[in-house]
Design an enzyme around this catalytic site. Structure first.
Site: not given
Ligand SMILES: [Zn+2]
Length: 331
Positions: A94, A116, A279
């Site tokens: 991630d 990313d 979360s």
């Molecule tokens: Zn993310």
């Protein structure tokens, strides 16, 4: 020595995404960094017969150690066989922030990575993503790119404001980089504190409703790259019951509003084929542990509070697979 994910019995995400887009559902991407989280994710996905993406952030790699995590994923493949249902399991990085980190993970047995580059200029994002795709595809590994920036805090990923994805860039980005999926920004955000009550409106039932996701941007993106797998980050719903439990038993989590599950269900029916949920799991686990500790102050066997936390997590993941993502029965 490099290890290919196939040796570990893992799957890449390519075929899973193709089926998810065609079938109008999304694959769950759950973050893990410890045993109980992994057990609950796997048990929930086996019981609901859902494919699963096990996500590791760079923070989780630091916390738990990359070798241990990879062997846990290898163990996961054996474990689901034992449970009697060989669901496809993807091991995904991630928010990879560099070519080197992505390469390290690919060489360590990950079957999917995210690069990313959304904090760079558009051209730099294209160049970095393309470089990762070339290395990953040579090893059969799938790559997720990102256009647009999500607000919020998630481990090492911090942004104060969100920048919506520009639909006019997606076609060029996908074509030039060769990515397999694309994370977009349409109003979701990282962390448990997505929206304050002040940012919300109140509906007829007195429920707080956050600002509507930009489904118009999603539709425009789908028009430009039809059938291309889209990813939603920051898609936790911040269940009020868990926040209340935490606060009831001595915690202090500010009131916050997440993404309504109906909106995620709607997104999952479109080209959104991967939804990241982190979360909500953190809140559920903390709530369960606080409750046990408050009710049994003499308890000091970690299994006695991590076990109940695992049960609560499993129920949360089952609910997400069945009612939110629509991935139940798709393994
Ligand atoms: Zn993310």
């Amino acid at each position: 020595m490099a290890i290919n994910y196939k040796e570990l019995g893992l799957a890449n995400s390519k075929e899973l995404f193709a089926k998810a887009v065609a079938g109008g559902y999304a694959i769950p991407a759950y973050n893990f960094n410890n045993l109980e989280q992994l057990q609950s994710i796997l048990m929930a996905c086996v019981e609901t017969k859902s494919p699963v993406i096990l996500q590791v952030s760079s923070g989780a790699r630091k916390y738990a150690n990359a070798t241990l995590l990879r062997n846990m994923a290898k163990g996961a493949v054996e474990f689901v066989k034992e449970l009697g249902c060989e669901i496809p399991i993807v091991l995904h990085l991630d928010h990879g922030d560099s070519f080197e980190l992505c390469k390290e993970c690919i060489d360590a047995g990950f079957s999917s990575v995210m690069i990313d580059g959304s904090h760079h200029s558009y051209e730099e994002n294209v160049a970095l993503t393309k470089k990762v795709v070339e290395y990953a595809h040579a090893h059969g590994v799938s790559v997720e790119g990102e256009l647009g920036v999500l607000a919020g805090v998630e481990d090492d990923v911090v942004a104060e404001h969100s920048t919506y994805t520009r639909p006019e860039e997606v076609e060029d980005f996908v074509k030039r980089t060769g990515v397999d999926s694309l994370a977009i920004s349409i109003g979701t955000s990282h962390g448990a504190h997505k929206f304050t009550p002040a940012q919300c409106t109140v509906d007829a039932d007195g429920k707080l409703v956050p600002p509507m996701l930009r489904f118009d941007i999603l539709e425009e993106i789908e028009k430009r790259i039809p059938g291309f797998p889209i990813v939603l980050h920051g898609a936790s719903s911040v269940p009020q019951e868990h926040v209340d439990t935490i606060n009831k038993y001595g915690g202090s989590v500010k009131s916050a509003v997440g993404i309504p599950e109906e909106w995620l269900r709607k997104a999952a029916k479109s080209a959104v084929c991967k939804i990241n949920i982190d979360s909500d799991g953190r809140l559920a686990m903390t709530a369960a542990i606080r409750k046990v500790m408050a009710e049994n102050p003499g308890e000091f066997d970690p299994r006695k509070y991590l076990g109940p936390a695992r049960d609560v997590l499993k129920e949360l993941y089952k609910h997400k697979n069945i009612n939110v993502l629509g991935s139940a029965g798709k393994a």
